[in-house]
Write a protein that holds these residues in place. Sequence first.
Motif, PDB file in Angstrom:
ATOM      1  N   ASN A 167      -9.958  -1.187   1.253  1.00 53.61           N
ATOM      2  CA  ASN A 167      -8.856  -1.275   2.454  1.00 53.61           C
ATOM      3  C   ASN A 167      -8.148  -1.778   3.233  1.00 53.61           C
ATOM      4  O   ASN A 167      -7.015  -1.221   3.557  1.00 53.61           O
ATOM      5  N   LEU A 168      -8.736  -2.955   3.049  1.00 48.01           N
ATOM      6  CA  LEU A 168      -8.285  -3.985   3.500  1.00 48.01           C
ATOM      7  C   LEU A 168      -6.375  -4.311   3.612  1.00 48.01           C
ATOM      8  O   LEU A 168      -5.770  -4.471   4.557  1.00 48.01           O
ATOM      9  N   ARG A 169      -6.608  -4.551   2.347  1.00 52.81           N
ATOM     10  CA  ARG A 169      -4.572  -4.174   2.015  1.00 52.81           C
ATOM     11  C   ARG A 169      -3.651  -2.943   2.534  1.00 52.81           C
ATOM     12  O   ARG A 169      -3.231  -3.055   2.465  1.00 52.81           O
ATOM     13  N   LEU A 170      -4.804  -1.690   3.287  1.00 50.27           N
ATOM     14  CA  LEU A 170      -4.035  -1.067   3.938  1.00 50.27           C
ATOM     15  C   LEU A 170      -2.849  -1.186   5.758  1.00 50.27           C
ATOM     16  O   LEU A 170      -2.169  -0.954   5.179  1.00 50.27           O
ATOM     17  N   LEU A 171      -4.136  -2.716   5.780  1.00 50.38           N
ATOM     18  CA  LEU A 171      -4.135  -3.224   6.565  1.00 50.38           C
ATOM     19  C   LEU A 171      -2.285  -4.041   6.639  1.00 50.38           C
ATOM     20  O   LEU A 171      -1.381  -4.204   7.606  1.00 50.38           O
ATOM     21  N   VAL A 172      -2.187  -4.550   5.369  1.00 47.83           N
ATOM     22  CA  VAL A 172      -1.006  -5.466   5.184  1.00 47.83           C
ATOM     23  C   VAL A 172       0.359  -4.825   5.281  1.00 47.83           C
ATOM     24  O   VAL A 172       1.230  -4.522   5.152  1.00 47.83           O
TER      25      VAL A 172
END
Lengths: 243, 111
Positions: free
Chosen positions: A98-103
Motif C-alpha cells: 500500500n505504499l503507493r497510497l502515500l504517493v
Amino acid sequence: MTIIAGGPAPAKPSPGRLRRAGSGPTAHGAREMIPLLGAVAPFGLVVGASVAASDVDPVVGWSTAWTIYGGTAQLSAITLMDAGAPLLVLVATILVVNLRLLVYSAGLAPHWRGAPTWWRALACYLIVDPSYALGVRHAATDPAAHRAYYTGAGLILWAGWLLACGTGLVLGDRVTELLPADVVSELMLAALVAPALGDRGARRAVVVAAVVAIPACLLPLGTGSLAAGAVGVVVGLARREGR
Amino acid sequence: MNGWIAIAVLGAISYALRSVVVLGLGDRPLPPFVVRVTGLLAPAIMGAMVAGSLATGWFGHSAGAAVGAGGTLVRVVAITSGGVVAARTGSVGRALVTGVTLYVVLAELGA
C-alpha cells in the motif's frame, strides 16, 4: 450556484435548483467512476471468493474491504492470514503493497488545500487507484466542484467494491468457474504495473523483481514478493543514479 | 491471532498511509528520496507478485494443483497481452477483457 445570464439573478434560488446545482459534480463523479468500477468489480469478486476458499472467518475476510480497502492488499492479507503468518509479516506486507497510497495522497493533497478537515479525513479514506486517477484528472476544476466530484466518485467506488467482495464471498467457487480467478488477479496487477514501465529505472526494478521472485516464491509466509521487490528497488535506484 | 485485531491494525496502517500527507504534512512535499523509492516499490512488488504467482502455479507449491509449463505459458501470454493493452490505452478494463479473452481461447485450444 447557477447565475442566469441576460436577466436579473434570482434573489434566492429555489431549493430544487440548489439541490440540482449541488449534486451536479457529485453525480458526474459517480457516473465517471462506474466504468472503472466495472473493471475492478471482477477483482472484488475474486477477493470475496478467496475469503470463501480460505479458513479466514467470512465476516472478518469481507471486512478487509472496508478496513484495508485495496484489492491487492486484501488478497495478500487473506492469503497470509490463512497461512497463519504472524502480525509482523502482515504489517510489513501491507505497508509495502500500500505504499503507493502515500504517493497518491501526496498527489491529491495540494488540490485539497483549504478543504475542511473532516472532508479531507473522509477523502483520504477513499484514496485508491481509480479514485486517485479521477481525482487528479479533475483537479483543475473549482475546488468545491472538485470535492463534490471526488466524493461522488469515491463513494460509488467504495459501495460497489464492498458489494463486489460480498458477492464473491457468497458465490465462492462459482466465481472461479465463471472467471479464471488467478489470471484476473494477475492481470489486475499487470495492468497497474504496465504504465510504469515507460520509466527505465522502474522497468529494471520490475524485471529484476520478477526474476528474483521465481526462486523467492519458495520463501515461507509469502515473504518472497517482499524480498524480490526490495531487490528490484535497489537495482532500480542504482540504475537511476547511474551506478 | 485474532482476525479482527489483525484487520483493525492493517486498516489503521492503510488509513495512515492515505492520510499522513494530507492531514499531517499539509502542503509540504515528500522528500525526493521517498518519492523515488515509493515510485519504484509498488511496481516492483506487483511485478514480483505476478511472477511469484506464475511460479507457484507452475511448480504447484500453492494449495491448488500445478498447471504445468503449458498452462503457465497460456497465463504468461494472457497477462503480457493485458499488460501491453494497459500500457498503451491506460485502461484496466480493456486489459482485463483482452487478457481474460485470450486466456479462455488459448486454454480451450490447448484443452
